[in-house]
Design a protein around this motif. Structure first.
Motif, PDB file in Angstrom:
ATOM      1  N   SER A  82       0.870  -1.184   0.000  1.00  0.00           N
ATOM      2  CA  SER A  82       0.000   0.000   0.000  1.00  0.00           C
ATOM      3  C   SER A  82       0.902   1.227   0.000  1.00  0.00           C
ATOM      4  O   SER A  82       2.103   1.141   0.262  1.00  0.00           O
ATOM      5  CB  SER A  82      -0.927   0.012   1.222  1.00  0.00           C
ATOM      6  OG  SER A  82      -0.178   0.216   2.416  1.00  0.00           O
ATOM      7  N   GLY A  83       0.312   2.389  -0.314  1.00  0.00           N
ATOM      8  CA  GLY A  83       1.109   3.614  -0.345  1.00  0.00           C
ATOM      9  C   GLY A  83       1.829   3.800  -1.659  1.00  0.00           C
ATOM     10  O   GLY A  83       1.308   3.469  -2.727  1.00  0.00           O
ATOM     11  N   GLY A  84       3.057   4.310  -1.593  1.00  0.00           N
ATOM     12  CA  GLY A  84       3.848   4.558  -2.790  1.00  0.00           C
ATOM     13  C   GLY A  84       4.677   5.812  -2.633  1.00  0.00           C
ATOM     14  O   GLY A  84       4.753   6.394  -1.541  1.00  0.00           O
ATOM     15  N   PHE A  85       5.300   6.250  -3.725  1.00  0.00           N
ATOM     16  CA  PHE A  85       6.149   7.432  -3.651  1.00  0.00           C
ATOM     17  C   PHE A  85       6.340   8.038  -5.032  1.00  0.00           C
ATOM     18  O   PHE A  85       6.081   7.410  -6.059  1.00  0.00           O
ATOM     19  CB  PHE A  85       7.520   7.098  -3.042  1.00  0.00           C
ATOM     20  CG  PHE A  85       8.354   6.135  -3.859  1.00  0.00           C
ATOM     21  CD1 PHE A  85       9.083   6.573  -4.961  1.00  0.00           C
ATOM     22  CD2 PHE A  85       8.442   4.793  -3.516  1.00  0.00           C
ATOM     23  CE1 PHE A  85       9.858   5.705  -5.717  1.00  0.00           C
ATOM     24  CE2 PHE A  85       9.215   3.908  -4.263  1.00  0.00           C
ATOM     25  CZ  PHE A  85       9.928   4.368  -5.361  1.00  0.00           C
ATOM     26  N   VAL A  86       6.819   9.276  -5.048  1.00  0.00           N
ATOM     27  CA  VAL A  86       7.376   9.889  -6.248  1.00  0.00           C
ATOM     28  C   VAL A  86       8.801  10.283  -5.903  1.00  0.00           C
ATOM     29  O   VAL A  86       9.158  10.425  -4.738  1.00  0.00           O
ATOM     30  CB  VAL A  86       6.581  11.136  -6.700  1.00  0.00           C
ATOM     31  CG1 VAL A  86       5.172  10.775  -7.077  1.00  0.00           C
ATOM     32  CG2 VAL A  86       6.592  12.211  -5.622  1.00  0.00           C
ATOM     33  N   GLY A  87       9.644  10.442  -6.931  1.00  0.00           N
ATOM     34  CA  GLY A  87      11.010  10.838  -6.648  1.00  0.00           C
ATOM     35  C   GLY A  87      11.916  10.704  -7.835  1.00  0.00           C
ATOM     36  O   GLY A  87      11.484  10.734  -8.987  1.00  0.00           O
ATOM     37  N   GLN A  88      13.196  10.534  -7.529  1.00  0.00           N
ATOM     38  CA  GLN A  88      14.224  10.449  -8.556  1.00  0.00           C
ATOM     39  C   GLN A  88      15.213   9.341  -8.206  1.00  0.00           C
ATOM     40  O   GLN A  88      15.592   9.184  -7.047  1.00  0.00           O
ATOM     41  CB  GLN A  88      14.975  11.779  -8.681  1.00  0.00           C
ATOM     42  CG  GLN A  88      14.107  12.936  -9.131  1.00  0.00           C
ATOM     43  CD  GLN A  88      14.845  14.256  -9.095  1.00  0.00           C
ATOM     44  OE1 GLN A  88      15.605  14.524  -8.179  1.00  0.00           O
ATOM     45  NE2 GLN A  88      14.630  15.082 -10.101  1.00  0.00           N
ATOM     46  N   ALA A  89      15.601   8.586  -9.214  1.00  0.00           N
ATOM     47  CA  ALA A  89      16.648   7.576  -9.090  1.00  0.00           C
ATOM     48  C   ALA A  89      17.763   7.984 -10.039  1.00  0.00           C
ATOM     49  O   ALA A  89      17.581   7.948 -11.263  1.00  0.00           O
ATOM     50  CB  ALA A  89      16.117   6.188  -9.445  1.00  0.00           C
TER      51      ALA A  89
END
Length: 349
Positions: A93-100
């Motif tokens: 559940s949930g999640g994220f945004v971002g950069q790799a």
């Protein structure tokens, strides 16, 4: 007393701490892998996180629940801790945004993501329930010969290989308490092989399937949207730009939630990254909203809060404060001692 043939196990819970010390306890506990910070100005006295860890010899499994926060591994951090592991995470559940490594990435509930801990990352996570597997580089490299770039790879929920791997991880989670220590190497090997079987063919097969279903067109439209977020984007204008019918356009984007939803998600993600970029600290929020295609600041603020659970002002303030703290005063490399020793000593059997 644990049975002598039981798997090594450790449990961390922030509820044992008082008030805002909960987040500091969590920061110290997870610091063996990540630097963390809040995502917005918030009362941290209600923050909670739990790590239920099990050691399989060449594989560490953690069932983790945590509140909203930022996770990061900067270049200095990567150089300092010298972790040479892969981290595979199933977001139940949930999640994220971002950069790799500077590349935009988004993970939603049900997705599985792979991180290379020798590479940089910075993510803004929602409250999430995650199953994490930490394994030595050589273990997965042996299982996936020739793999050169797994960092930030995402198997989206609904993809056959993501679902197969999720089924395996769910079963593993359920059965772990009954696995004897003598079986740990075989379980770790089977799990590694399952990850390899799904990650490598998953990426290739998904690309092949999409190519057979106008995947090339979909990718071109997605790239076009990414380059033109600040302009007017509509199904009619996109269909005209690519010489396709709106019916086909809707079919292409149906697995992604629809054209309009996809465009708004990309705009919000781009705005989030802009707000948390120190280079943009002098830009007004209204200007950032306009640049990514929102004509109304109030509409942008409502959509942003609905997507990320915090206002643009709060996210910017806390992210920039965390950035200044990381660069002025590096986070301590303390951690829950037992789990930290597991991570540092992890190696292929």
């Amino acid at each position: 007393m644990p049975h002598q043939d039981a798997l090594p196990h450790t449990l961390f819970q922030t509820r044992l701490a008082e008030g805002e010390e909960r987040f500091e306890e969590w920061r110290r506990s997870i610091s063996v892998v990540f630097d963390v910070a809040p995502v917005a100005r918030q009362d941290l006295s209600d923050f909670s996180a739990t790590v239920d860890g099990t050691h399989l010899g060449s594989l560490i499994i953690g069932n983790i629940d945590f509140g909203a926060q930022q996770f990061s591994r900067s270049r200095p951090r990567v150089a300092r801790d010298s972790l040479d592991h892969y981290l595979v995470q199933w977001y139940r559940s949930g999640g994220f945004v971002g950069q790799a490594d500077g590349r935009e990435i988004e993970v939603q509930a049900g997705d599985i993501v792979v991180f290379d801990l020798t590479r940089t990352l910075h993510t803004w996570a929602r409250p999430s329930d995650v199953m994490s597997l930490l394994l030595p580089r050589e273990l997965l490299d042996q299982a996936i010969p020739g793999a050169t770039d797994l960092h930030g790879s995402v198997l989206p929920a609904g993809n056959v290989f993501a679902d197969l791997l999720a089924d395996h991880l769910h079963s593993l989670h359920r059965r772990l308490p009954g696995v004897p220590l003598s079986h740990a190497p075989a379980v770790a090997q089977a799990t590694t092989q399952m990850i390899a079987a799904c990650v490598r063919p998953g990426t290739r097969t998904l690309a092949e399937a999409r190519a057979g279903l106008q995947g090339v067109t979909l990718e071109r439209v997605q790239q076009y949207i990414g380059r033109h977020l600040g302009t007017e984007l509509s199904p009619a204008s996109l269909a005209q730009a690519f010489g396709i019918s709106r019916t086909l356009l809707y079919e292409l984007f149906e697995p992604l939630g629809g054209v309009a939803k996809y465009i708004q998600q990309r705009r919000l993600q781009r705005a989030f990254l802009a707000l948390t970029n120190p280079a943009n600290r002098r830009l007004r929020i209204a200007e950032i909203a306009l640049r990514v295609g929102f004509s109304s600041e109030s509409h942008f603020s409502r959509a942003f809060r609905a997507a990320f659970g915090a206002t643009p002002t709060d996210v910017r303030a806390v992210s920039l404060a965390a950035h200044d703290l990381r660069h002025g005063h590096p986070m301590p490399a303390e951690s829950s001692e037992e789990y930290a020793e597991w991570v540092r000593g992890l190696q292929a059997a």
